[in-house]
Write an enzyme that holds these catalytic residues in place. Structure first.
Site, mmCIF file in Angstrom:
data_model
loop_
_atom_site.group_PDB
_atom_site.id
_atom_site.type_symbol
_atom_site.label_atom_id
_atom_site.label_comp_id
_atom_site.label_asym_id
_atom_site.label_seq_id
_atom_site.Cartn_x
_atom_site.Cartn_y
_atom_site.Cartn_z
ATOM 1 N N HIS A 176 14.497 15.588 7.002
ATOM 2 C CA HIS A 176 13.524 16.230 6.114
ATOM 3 C C HIS A 176 12.107 16.100 6.674
ATOM 4 C CE1 HIS A 176 11.340 16.425 2.028
ATOM 5 N NE2 HIS A 176 11.497 17.618 2.523
ATOM 6 N N SER A 194 14.793 20.409 0.979
ATOM 7 C CA SER A 194 13.897 19.497 0.269
ATOM 8 C C SER A 194 14.321 19.298 -1.178
ATOM 9 C CB SER A 194 12.451 19.996 0.340
ATOM 10 O OG SER A 194 12.390 21.357 0.057
ATOM 11 N N GLU A 205 12.031 12.059 6.742
ATOM 12 C CA GLU A 205 13.077 11.300 6.049
ATOM 13 C C GLU A 205 14.413 11.639 6.714
ATOM 14 O OE1 GLU A 205 12.052 10.758 1.421
ATOM 15 O OE2 GLU A 205 12.051 12.841 2.059
ATOM 16 N N ASN A 247 9.920 13.210 -2.333
ATOM 17 C CA ASN A 247 9.804 14.273 -3.336
ATOM 18 C C ASN A 247 10.151 13.788 -4.737
ATOM 19 O OD1 ASN A 247 8.846 16.130 -1.607
ATOM 20 N ND2 ASN A 247 10.766 17.251 -1.325
#
Ligand code: NAD
Length: 728
Positions: free
Chosen positions: A474, A453, A486, A524
Site C-alpha cells: 500500500h 486502500s 504498508e 487509513n
C-alpha cells in the site's frame, strides 16, 4: 608500497575502525570501515582513532599527505552515531556528546591547518558529520556511484551541524548556498556538488567488489584523489578559495540581509515548530566574523547542545531510529526481482511505474486502452523531466528511465514478471478479475501485490487459487514523496511474498512497515476517524477554514512543506477514494459515522467532486452544497470551542490506534507513531500520535474526555475499554 609499522610512522594503538597503508612516496591511505555497522559512524571510538591517525601523520616526516576513503559499499560516512545521541537524550546526560563535539572541533581544525594535504575520496552517501569530516579535508573528489550524495541533514533531527559544518560550509560554497543546504537539510548529488564547489572533482569509477585498501587503490576515484593530493604537496595545502561572486555575497551587510531572508523563508516553511534551522542561521551569522575554530566553539557548539537537549530533537531522533528499525525488520531476499508488472496506469499505477523505472527496474505497465497508457507515459515524462530541469539527472538518464517502461494492453506481456503490483480501479470485482487473469498467465512463483486502500487482502484473494502469493503493497499518494509503504500480510501470505514486497519497497527508498490485514490496515483505519469527524463538523456548520486551521496550527503535514487540514487532505486524496475508504470502514461499527448525504452531494451530477478548497479559498460551490445539506438535515447549532474541536479531531485517532494495537495490526506503539508521521503527516516534532497523547494526558484523562464527548456528540466517541489501562 610499505604498510604501517614504518619506523617514522607509528600509531599508538591498534585500529578497529580504520585500515592504513603507505605508498612509496609517503602518501597515507586511510580506509574507514566501522566495525559492526553497515555504515561508517562518528562516535568517541572512531573519532579517537581518527585523531591518532591525524596526529601520527602530522608528526611523521615520512608522511607526505593523507587520503581518506571508505571501505563500505555505497557509504562514505553516515555522520554522528545517532544511537549514542539517542541514549544521551534518553538519559538527559550530554557530557559524552559534548566531548565528542570538542574532539571533532580540535581535530578538524588540525586537519584544516595542516601543511600536509588531506583529500577525501567520496563514494556513497556522505552525510552530516561525514560531510563535515570531508569539509575539513583540503579537497574532495567524488565518484558518480548512484549512492553518492551529500547533505547536512541535522535540522531534520532537530539539531544543527555540530562538527564545524555551519562554519566551514559557507566558506567552501558561499553563504547563500550554505544557508539553503543547511536550513532545509537538502541533499545534493555529485554534479550539483561540483557546480557549487562542494567537491573539487568528479570521476566515474567502477567500485571494486573487494572492499580492501589493496583492492580499491586501483579504482579511478582513488587514483584521481591521489594525484590531487600529490599536486597539493608543492604548495601549502589550503581550501580552494571562494569564487568572486561567492565572496561578494559574504560581506557583513549582505550577510545580515541573507540571513534575515533565510529566517523569513524558514518561518514560512516550518512556522515556529522547528527551532533548529533558525539556530543554524544564528550560528552561521555569528561565526562568519570569527575563525572557523572560534566560530565552531563559540557560536555553533552552545546552540547545538541546547537543541540536542530539546524534546523536539529527542522525538525526531526516535522517529529516525524507528525508520532504521522498520528497514532492518523487513525481511530481505537474496534473489530480488528486476522486472515488475504494474496493472493499472491511473494516478497511482503511473507513479509507481515511474518510481520503479527510476530505480532501474524493467516495468511492464498495463491498462485497458492505449490512450490511458499514453496519458500515463505523459505524466511520467513530466515528473521525470523536472529532475532534468533541476539538473539532478542528465537527459540521457531520462531516456533510459522511459525506455525501461513497456506500456501494454495485453496481460500476456506482464506474465514474465516475477512480481506484479496491482493498482487498478478500486472495485472489488475488477480487482478479483485482474487477480484471476494474473493467476492464469503468471509463472508458478510470481507474486501479486495489491495497492488497494479500502479492501482487505482477504477480500481480494477470496477466490485465488494460490493465495499464498498475495500480499498488500500500500503506497501513499504522492508516491515519490510519501516514504511509508504498508506491506500487508494476511494469514495465507507466504514469507517469500512478504520478503519480495518488503525488498522492492526498500529498494524504492521507502519504509516497508509490515501490518496485519484488516479494514483500512493501519494508517487509513486511524485516518478515517479524523476525516469522518471533519466532515461531521462541516455538516454542523463549522467553517471549513476553521477546521483546517485547527489542524494546521497543531502542525499537520508541516513536515511535507505544505501544512494541511483534514478537508484539504480529502481534496488531495480525492473524494471518491475518501468515500470508498470511509464506506469500507463501516464494518468497524458505530465509531465510523460518515455523512454520506453531504459527501454524495459534493460528488453531485457531473461526477466531478466539488472540492472544499479552490485556489486557496473556501470553495463557493462547496459552501452552497453544505448550506443545502444543513437545510435538509437541520441540526442544533451548538457553538464548539477550539479545544473541543481539537479533541474531536485528534482523540478518536488515539482511540483507534489503541484498538489497532489490541487487534495486532501492528505490535508496538512506536510503529503507530512512525506510520502516522510518514503516512499522513502527523507532525514529527510531536514524536508521533501516541507519544504526543502520552505526553499530553494520562490514559484515564483521554478516556474521560472521550466519554464526555460521547455523551455530548454520540456513541462514536465511546472509548475502547483498554484505553484507560495505558501500557500503549
Ligand atoms: P485510477 O482510477 O486513477 O486508476 C485506475 C486505473 O486502472 C485506470 O486507469 C483504469 O483504466 C485501470 N484499470 C481498470 N481495470 C483494469 C484492468 N483490468 N487492467 C488494467 N488496468 C485497469 O485509480 P488510482 O487512484 O490510481 O487507484 C488505484 C489503486 O490504488 C486503488 O486500489 C486505490 O485504492 C489505490 N490507492 C489510491 C490512492 C490515491 O490517493 N488515489 C492512494 C493509495 C492507494
Amino acid at each position: 608500497m610499505s604498510h604501517d609499522g614504518s619506523p617514522s610512522f607509528s600509531l599508538p594503538a591498534t585500529l578497529t575502525h580504520f585500515k592504513t597503508a603507505i605508498l612509496d612516496d609517503g602518501m597515507l591511505l586511510v580506509g574507514f570501515d566501522y566495525r559492526g555497522k553497515s555504515v561508517n559512524v562518528l562516535n568517541v571510538d572512531s573519532m579517537s582513532e581518527w585523531q591518532h591517525i591525524v596526529q601520527a601523520a602530522e608528526r611523521s616526516t615520512a608522511i607526505t599527505g593523507v587520503l581518506l576513503m571508505s571501505l563500505k559499499e555505497g557509504n562514505f560516512c553516515a555522520g554522528a552515531d545517532l544511537e549514542q545521541m539517542h541514549e544521551a537524550q534518553r538519559q538527559g546526560s550530554f557530557r559524552s556528546m559534548e566531548q565528542l563535539v570538542e574532539i571533532a572541533h580540535q581535530l578538524f581544525d588540525a586537519m584544516d591547518r595542516s601543511a600536509k594535504p588531506f583529500v577525501a575520496a567520496v563514494e556513497g552517501s556522505c552525510l552530516g558529520g561525514g560531510l563535515e569530516l570531508a569539509l575539513a579535508c583540503h579537497r574532495r573528489i567524488a565518484s558518480t556511484h548512484p549512492k553518492t550524495c551529500f547533505a547536512l541533514p541535522e535540522v531534520k533531527l532537530g539539531i544543527l551541524p555540530g562538527f564545524g559544518g555551519t562554519q566551514r560550509l559557507p566558506r567552501v560554497i558561499g553563504l547563500p548556498a550554505a544557508l539553503d543546504l543547511i536550513t532545509a537539510g537538502r541533499m545534493v548529488f555529485p554534479r550539483q556538488a561540483l557546480r557549487m564547489g562542494l567537491i573539487d572533482g568528479m570521476v566515474s569509477s567502477v567500485p571494486s567488489r573487494m572492499r580492501t585498501l589493496e583492492a580499491i587503490q586501483t579504482e579511478t576515484l582513488i587514483q584521481a584523489a591521489i594525484s590531487q593530493a600529490r599536486s597539493l604537496r608543492s604548495a601549502p595545502a589550503r581550501q580552494r578559495p571562494l569564487r568572486l561572486s561567492q565572496r561578494l555575497l559574504g560581506g557583513p551587510l549582505v550577510r545580515v540581509l541573507l540571513c534575515g531572508y533565510a529566517r523569513h523563508q524558514v518561518k514560512k516553511r516550518v512556522r515556529h515548530f522547528y527551532p533548529a534551522p533558525l539556530r543554524a542561521i544564528d550560528a552561521m551569522q555569528r561565526g562568519m566574523g570569527m575563525s572557523v575554530l572560534k566560530g565552531s566553539l563559540m557560536a555553533e557548539k552552545p546552540l547545538l547542545m541546547e537543541l540536542m537537549a530539546s524534546p523536539v530533537s529527542r522525538h525526531l531522533v526516535s522517529l529516525f531510529l524507528a525508520g532504521e528499525d522498520v528497514k532492518r525488520k523487513a525481511a530481505s531476499v537474496p534473489d530480488a526481482v528486476t522486472r515488475v508488472g504494474v496493472l493499472g496506469a491511473g494516478l497511482m499505477g503511473s507513479q509507481i511505474a515511474g518510481q520503479l523505472a527510476e530505480k532501474g527496474y524493467a516495468v511492464v505497465l498495463r491498462d485497458v486502452t492505449p490512450s490511458i497508457l499514453a496519458a500515463a507515459m505523459g505524466r511520467i515524462l513530466k515528473t521525470q523531466t523536472s529532475q532534468v530541469r533541476k539538473k539532478s539527472i542528465l537527459p540521457s538518464e531520462l531516456r533510459y528511465r522511459l525506455l525501461r517502461i513497456a506500456p501494454t494492453t495485453t496481460i500476456k506481456d506482464v506474465s514474465p514478471a516475477p512480481l506484479v503490483i496491482e493498482a487498478v480501479s478500486e472495485k472489488l470485482d475488477v480487482k478479483r478479475s485482474v487477480l484471476a487473469e494474473f493467476e492464469s498467465e503468471a509463472g508458478p512463483d510470481a507474486i501479486f501485490a495489491t495497492n488497494t486502500s479500502s479492501y482487505t487482502l482477504t477480500d481480494i484473494a477470496l477466490k485465488a487459487v494460490h493465495p499464498q502469493r498475495c500480499v498488500g503493497l500500500h503506497f501513499f499518494n504522492p508516491v515519490a514523496k510519501m516514504q511509508l509503504v504498508e506491506v500487508v500480510r494476511a494469514p495465507f501470505t507466504s514469507d517469500q511474498a512478504l520478503a519480495q514486497a518488503c525488498g522492492i519497497a526498500k529498494r524504492l527508498g521507502k519504509f516497508p512497515l509490515v501490518v496485519r490485514d484488516g479494514p483500512g490496515f493501519l494508517v487509513n483505519r486511524i485516518l478515517s476517524r479524523y476525516l469522518a469527524e471533519a466532515v461531521i463538523l462541516v455538516g454542523e456548520g463549522v467553517p471549513i477554514r476553521r477546521i483546517d486551521t485547527i489542524a494546521k496550527d497543531f502542525g499537520m503535514a508541516v513536515d511535507s512543506g505544505h501544512p494541511m487540514g483534514p478537508l484539504e487532505l480529502i481534496d488531495l486524496i480525492g473524494l471518491p477514494v475518501a468515500m470508498h475508504v470511509l464506506a469500507s470502514l463501516a464494518v468497524l461499527g458505530s465509531r465510523i459515522e460518515s455523512r454520506d448525504a453531504l459527501l454524495r452531494n459534493l460528488l453531485a451530477d457531473t461526477r466531478t467532486p466539488v472540492p472544499f478548497w479552490k485556489s486557496g479559498v473556501e470553495n463557493r460551490q462547496a459552501l452552497d452544497v453544505i448550506a443545502d445539506y444543513r437545510r435538509a438535515y437541520p441540526s442544533e447549532a451548538r457553538p464548539v470551542s477550539d479545544e473541543i474541536l481539537h479533541q474531536r479531531l485528534f482523540l478518536p485517532m488515539v482511540d483507534e490506534a489503541v484498538r489497532c494495537l489490541h487487534d495486532g495490526i501492528v505490535e508496538q506503539a512506536w510503529e503507530v507513531d512512525f506510520a502516522l508521521t510518514y503516512g499522513i503527516g502527523f507532525p514529527a516534532f510531536r514524536g508521533g500520535l501516541l507519544t504526543w497523547a502520552r505526553q499530553t494526558m494520562t490514559p484515564e484523562q483521554i478516556a474521560g474526555k472521550l466519554d464526555e464527548l460521547s455523551h455530548r456528540y454520540g456513541k462514536r466517541f465511546e472509548p475502547f475499554p483498554g484505553l484507560s489501562h495505558g501500557g500503549w
